[in-house]
Write an enzyme that holds these catalytic residues in place. Structure first.
Site, PDB file in Angstrom:
ATOM      1  N   HIS A  56       5.266   4.999   2.493  1.00  0.00           N
ATOM      2  CA  HIS A  56       5.475   5.987   3.609  1.00  0.00           C
ATOM      3  C   HIS A  56       6.404   5.578   4.636  1.00  0.00           C
ATOM      4  O   HIS A  56       7.434   6.102   4.865  1.00  0.00           O
ATOM      5  CB  HIS A  56       4.070   6.599   4.013  1.00  0.00           C
ATOM      6  CG  HIS A  56       3.470   7.630   2.993  1.00  0.00           C
ATOM      7  ND1 HIS A  56       3.984   8.282   2.496  1.00  0.00           N
ATOM      8  CD2 HIS A  56       2.307   7.208   2.555  1.00  0.00           C
ATOM      9  CE1 HIS A  56       3.111   9.062   1.613  1.00  0.00           C
ATOM     10  NE2 HIS A  56       1.763   8.340   1.682  1.00  0.00           N
ATOM     11  N   CYS A  61     -19.967   4.008  16.534  1.00  0.00           N
ATOM     12  CA  CYS A  61     -19.854   2.534  16.502  1.00  0.00           C
ATOM     13  C   CYS A  61     -21.022   2.151  17.051  1.00  0.00           C
ATOM     14  O   CYS A  61     -21.835   1.367  16.514  1.00  0.00           O
ATOM     15  CB  CYS A  61     -18.673   1.863  17.582  1.00  0.00           C
ATOM     16  SG  CYS A  61     -17.110   1.879  16.749  1.00  0.00           S
ATOM     17  N   ARG A  91       0.389   4.881 -15.653  1.00  0.00           N
ATOM     18  CA  ARG A  91      -0.843   4.780 -14.813  1.00  0.00           C
ATOM     19  C   ARG A  91      -2.104   5.003 -15.527  1.00  0.00           C
ATOM     20  O   ARG A  91      -3.192   4.636 -15.345  1.00  0.00           O
ATOM     21  CB  ARG A  91      -0.640   5.551 -13.407  1.00  0.00           C
ATOM     22  CG  ARG A  91       0.324   4.815 -12.716  1.00  0.00           C
ATOM     23  CD  ARG A  91       0.614   5.478 -11.284  1.00  0.00           C
ATOM     24  NE  ARG A  91       1.008   4.705 -10.274  1.00  0.00           N
ATOM     25  CZ  ARG A  91       1.353   4.612  -9.077  1.00  0.00           C
ATOM     26  NH1 ARG A  91       1.107   5.878  -8.281  1.00  0.00           N
ATOM     27  NH2 ARG A  91       1.628   3.676  -8.195  1.00  0.00           N
ATOM     28  N   ILE A 150      -5.586   3.297  -6.609  1.00  0.00           N
ATOM     29  CA  ILE A 150      -7.174   3.552  -6.035  1.00  0.00           C
ATOM     30  C   ILE A 150      -7.965   4.416  -7.196  1.00  0.00           C
ATOM     31  O   ILE A 150      -8.990   4.016  -7.456  1.00  0.00           O
ATOM     32  CB  ILE A 150      -7.190   4.187  -4.713  1.00  0.00           C
ATOM     33  CG1 ILE A 150      -6.501   3.582  -3.638  1.00  0.00           C
ATOM     34  CG2 ILE A 150      -8.468   4.861  -4.346  1.00  0.00           C
ATOM     35  CD1 ILE A 150      -6.302   4.072  -2.244  1.00  0.00           C
ATOM     36  N   GLY A 162      -7.763  11.647  -1.269  1.00  0.00           N
ATOM     37  CA  GLY A 162      -6.061  11.964  -1.315  1.00  0.00           C
ATOM     38  C   GLY A 162      -5.882  12.667   0.092  1.00  0.00           C
ATOM     39  O   GLY A 162      -6.519  13.678   0.220  1.00  0.00           O
ATOM     40  N   THR A 168       0.639   3.443   2.107  1.00  0.00           N
ATOM     41  CA  THR A 168       1.118   3.692   3.463  1.00  0.00           C
ATOM     42  C   THR A 168       2.290   2.983   3.852  1.00  0.00           C
ATOM     43  O   THR A 168       3.338   3.481   4.623  1.00  0.00           O
ATOM     44  CB  THR A 168      -0.013   3.120   4.443  1.00  0.00           C
ATOM     45  OG1 THR A 168      -1.147   3.842   3.928  1.00  0.00           O
ATOM     46  CG2 THR A 168       0.467   3.497   5.937  1.00  0.00           C
ATOM     47  N   CYS A 225       0.873  -1.255   0.123  1.00  0.00           N
ATOM     48  CA  CYS A 225      -0.110   0.075   0.119  1.00  0.00           C
ATOM     49  C   CYS A 225       0.779   1.262   0.041  1.00  0.00           C
ATOM     50  O   CYS A 225       2.081   1.282   0.472  1.00  0.00           O
ATOM     51  CB  CYS A 225      -0.722   0.078   1.112  1.00  0.00           C
ATOM     52  SG  CYS A 225      -1.780   1.244   1.511  1.00  0.00           S
ATOM     53  N   ASP A 276      -3.622  12.607 -14.226  1.00  0.00           N
ATOM     54  CA  ASP A 276      -2.314  12.087 -13.611  1.00  0.00           C
ATOM     55  C   ASP A 276      -1.062  12.847 -14.327  1.00  0.00           C
ATOM     56  O   ASP A 276      -1.341  13.455 -15.315  1.00  0.00           O
ATOM     57  CB  ASP A 276      -2.196  10.362 -13.562  1.00  0.00           C
ATOM     58  CG  ASP A 276      -1.161   9.900 -12.131  1.00  0.00           C
ATOM     59  OD1 ASP A 276      -0.019  10.305 -12.317  1.00  0.00           O
ATOM     60  OD2 ASP A 276      -2.103   9.580 -11.299  1.00  0.00           O
ATOM     61  N   HIS A 278      -0.989  -4.308   5.726  1.00  0.00           N
ATOM     62  CA  HIS A 278      -2.535  -4.279   5.944  1.00  0.00           C
ATOM     63  C   HIS A 278      -3.444  -4.940   4.850  1.00  0.00           C
ATOM     64  O   HIS A 278      -4.513  -5.241   5.145  1.00  0.00           O
ATOM     65  CB  HIS A 278      -3.176  -3.154   6.646  1.00  0.00           C
ATOM     66  CG  HIS A 278      -2.826  -2.140   5.722  1.00  0.00           C
ATOM     67  ND1 HIS A 278      -1.804  -1.195   5.663  1.00  0.00           N
ATOM     68  CD2 HIS A 278      -3.859  -1.800   4.996  1.00  0.00           C
ATOM     69  CE1 HIS A 278      -1.987  -0.549   4.648  1.00  0.00           C
ATOM     70  NE2 HIS A 278      -3.272  -0.449   4.155  1.00  0.00           N
ATOM     71  N   GLU A 279      -2.970  -4.893   3.743  1.00  0.00           N
ATOM     72  CA  GLU A 279      -3.700  -5.600   2.638  1.00  0.00           C
ATOM     73  C   GLU A 279      -3.275  -7.032   2.453  1.00  0.00           C
ATOM     74  O   GLU A 279      -2.070  -7.287   1.885  1.00  0.00           O
ATOM     75  CB  GLU A 279      -3.364  -4.783   1.300  1.00  0.00           C
ATOM     76  CG  GLU A 279      -3.556  -3.233   1.371  1.00  0.00           C
ATOM     77  CD  GLU A 279      -3.205  -2.538   0.133  1.00  0.00           C
ATOM     78  OE1 GLU A 279      -2.695  -3.310  -0.907  1.00  0.00           O
ATOM     79  OE2 GLU A 279      -3.346  -1.235   0.457  1.00  0.00           O
TER      80      GLU A 279
END
Ligand code: NAD
Ligand code: ZN
Length: 347
Positions: A47, A103, A204, A179, A266, A44, A42, A199, A67-68
């Protein structure tokens, strides 16, 4: 199962990520242990790799990132019901508190206290990951693991695009990262008229075109204004900001039609300004987007793929985990769509 496992660890407070042997986690109450098959990289993760200002504030060195992912349940913690060992699952990367107002109101996607897998607790760039059972999303056998591995960003794109009624509408997407590329496909899939994406990267933009964008604009050479004029549009009904670039954001506002709707995904830099007249006098509706709906977005994604949504077109690299450095290099250069890493030796 061995006591230790391989994982990508943010060991040093410096650029890089390190493959290390770390203790295999064990599931607590209401948690499951998942044997990971594939993990996707990702933005992230990049980063964190680059150790930018955001990661320095948010990541504790020693963290297993990622996390993916997709994998199979290896072990159920105490109290888990509704799942069995061997079930193939992905998981929502945001763990919500379950107690805050949102929640309790059935809106956990805007929980005020989320914890991120691979950010605030150990993640899925590992042979095994532990997540709460409530975060699991079962993956039907018909969906290939290399696609299920990136349902998380697919979810960002779906949550953002499906925020508004798109049927017959003209859509502008700024930013053809993974995304934006997937979002362009979703807009077409659900019946938008023009889907125009910008872009600064031709590779891409080509992926976005292949995914379903009706027109691509490289803003280094061409302008949105020019395309709007050529197509005879009054402006865009729907805008999806997916670049995190301040100029792109302002350009988008400028080309919205009166009464248009804008979703902001974004991450714009601190202090980004805008021409407020564009928003106020045109009566624009702006909507911040975080994560995805739990779990309605996951349901929609699954059904879209099962009914022919061409998610595979966003996948450009499927590599063995041993080549992870190459994967991060690709992400850094931007010459890629989704990059998926395999832990099983079966690609
Ligand atoms: P990405 O960084 O790969 O994509 C951004 C794209 O914007 C790149 O392809 C880049 O070339 C392009 N771009 C740069 N300048 C531009 C300009 N002037 N005009 C048009 N395009 C330009 O990221 P991604 O993974 O596709 O994610 C998109 C954005 O969403 C990122 O800013 C990311 O941080 C953010 N994000 C937000 C959430 C959320 O929950 N809100 C979740 C995931 C990602
Ligand atoms: Zn909450």
């Amino acid at each position: 199962m061995s006591q230790t496992m391989r994982a990508l660890v943010k060991r040093e407070a410096a650029e890089g990520i390190w493959m290390e042997e770390v203790p295999t986690p064990s599931p607590g109450t209401n948690e499951v242990l998942i044997k990971v098959e594939k993990t996707a990289i990702c933005g992230t993760d990049l980063h964190i790799y680059l150790w930018d200002e955001w990661s320095q504030r948010n990541i504790e060195p020693g963290r297993v990132i990622g996390h993916e992912f997709v994998g199979c349940i290896e072990q159920l913690g105490d109290g888990v019901t509704g799942y069995e060992v061997g079930d193939r699952v992905s998981a929502e990367g945001h763990i919500v508190c379950g107690h805050c107002r949102n929640c309790r109101a059935g809106q956990p996607h805007v929980c005020a206290n989320t914890i991120g897998i691979g950010v605030n607790r150990d993640g899925a760039f590992a042979e095994y990951v532990v997540t709460p059972a409530s975060n699991l999303w079962p993956i039907p056998d018909e969906i290939a693991p290399e696609l299920a591995a990136f349902f998380d960003p697919f979810g960002n794109a779906a949550h953002c695009a499906l925020q508004f009624d798109l049927v017959g509408e003209d859509v502008l997407i700024t930013g053809a990262g993974p995304i934006g590329i997937i979002a362009a496909g979703i807009c077409r899939h659900v019946g938008a008229r023009h889907v125009i994406i910008t872009d600064v990267n031709d590779y891409r933009l080509n992926l976005a075109r292949n995914m379903g964008a009706t027109r691509t604009i490289n803003v280094k050479r061409d302008s949105i204004a020019h395309v709007v004029e050529e197509l005879g549009l009054d402006g865009f009904d729907i805008g999806l900001e997916m670049s995190g670039n301040a100029t792109a954001f302002n350009d988008l506002l400028h080309h919205m039609y009166h009464g248009g709707k804008v979703a902001l995904l974004g991450l714009l830099p601190d202090g980004t300004g805008c021409d407020w007249e564009q928003i106020i006098f045109k009566g624009l509706e702006l909507h911040g987007i975080y994560g995805r709906r739990m779990y309605e977005t996951w349901y929609k994604m699954t059904q879209m793929v099962l009914t022919g949504f061409p998610l595979r077109r966003a996948l450009t690299h499927h590599i063995p985990i041993e080549n992870y450095e190459h994967g991060f290099e690709l992400m850094k250069d931007g010459e890629c769509g989704k990059v998926v890493c395999d832990w099983t030796g079966v690609i």
